[in-house]
Design a protein around this motif. Structure first.
Motif, mmCIF file in Angstrom:
data_model
loop_
_atom_site.group_PDB
_atom_site.id
_atom_site.type_symbol
_atom_site.label_atom_id
_atom_site.label_comp_id
_atom_site.label_asym_id
_atom_site.label_seq_id
_atom_site.Cartn_x
_atom_site.Cartn_y
_atom_site.Cartn_z
ATOM 1 N N THR A 120 -4.781 5.006 -7.891
ATOM 2 C CA THR A 120 -4.544 5.455 -6.525
ATOM 3 C C THR A 120 -5.224 6.800 -6.262
ATOM 4 O O THR A 120 -5.865 6.983 -5.227
ATOM 5 C CB THR A 120 -3.027 5.582 -6.256
ATOM 6 N N LYS A 166 -5.204 1.027 -3.031
ATOM 7 C CA LYS A 166 -4.374 1.645 -1.983
ATOM 8 C C LYS A 166 -2.959 1.108 -2.172
ATOM 9 O O LYS A 166 -2.576 0.119 -1.602
ATOM 10 C CB LYS A 166 -4.892 1.262 -0.593
ATOM 11 N N ASP A 167 -2.210 1.796 -3.032
ATOM 12 C CA ASP A 167 -0.869 1.342 -3.357
ATOM 13 C C ASP A 167 0.142 2.338 -2.828
ATOM 14 O O ASP A 167 0.158 3.486 -3.239
ATOM 15 C CB ASP A 167 -0.726 1.185 -4.881
#
Length: 161
Positions: free
Chosen positions: A151, A157-158
């Motif tokens: 990330t 994109k967590d």
């Protein structure tokens, strides 16, 4: 499926919270037993010790998930972009190496305990299960750090990292 995803994304927080409530409850029971009845409860002291230690390790995994794990940021913050990324990679490599070392040694100790079993004095638990919490929690720390690293570097994109 939604509940499963919620549990997986928050497993460290759930475990640490349940253990925290257990620790508080056992402490309360122990205080009441000592001051009201004049005696302690032996099993609660031992369970309290095991729960507290396990809680600490899973809280470390929660800290890794939130990006609050221990690392030196002063030098990283003053460096230009390219050097900053290199130093961040070095920090992650050192952290992964340390975690791997703890995981390896933890499971090695547990494996070697089969020849010399230890039983907890009051609860009569096989101490391999108690000791197993350390490498298991470090596996959680490592996985969460890996997700945080991906990330941080913009690879994924967590929102749960």
């Amino acid at each position: 499926m939604r509940i499963f995803k919620l549990v997986v994304n928050n497993i460290e927080e759930i475990i640490a919270s349940v253990l925290f409530c257990t620790v508080i409850t056992l402490l309360f029971i122990q205080v009441i037993a000592r001051y009201v009845f004049g005696t302690g409860i032996a099993w609660s002291e031992e369970l309290l010790r095991f729960a507290f230690l396990t809680m600490v390790y899973f809280a470390a995994a929660l800290g890794a998930k939130q990006g609050a794990h221990f690392r030196v940021t002063l030098l990283v913050n003053i460096l230009p972009g390219k050097f900053k990324k290199v130093l961040e990679i070095i920090q992650y490599v050192i952290s992964f190496a340390f975690n791997g070392f703890v995981i390896y040694l933890g499971f090695k100790v547990i494996y070697e305990m089969k020849d010399f079993p230890q039983i907890s004095p009051i609860l009569s638990w096989d101490m391999r299960y108690v000791y197993a919490m350390v490498p298991i929690a470090f596996v959680f720390v490592t996985v969460r750090m890996f997700i945080r690293m991906l990330t941080d570097f913009g690879i994924i994109k967590d929102k749960t990292a």
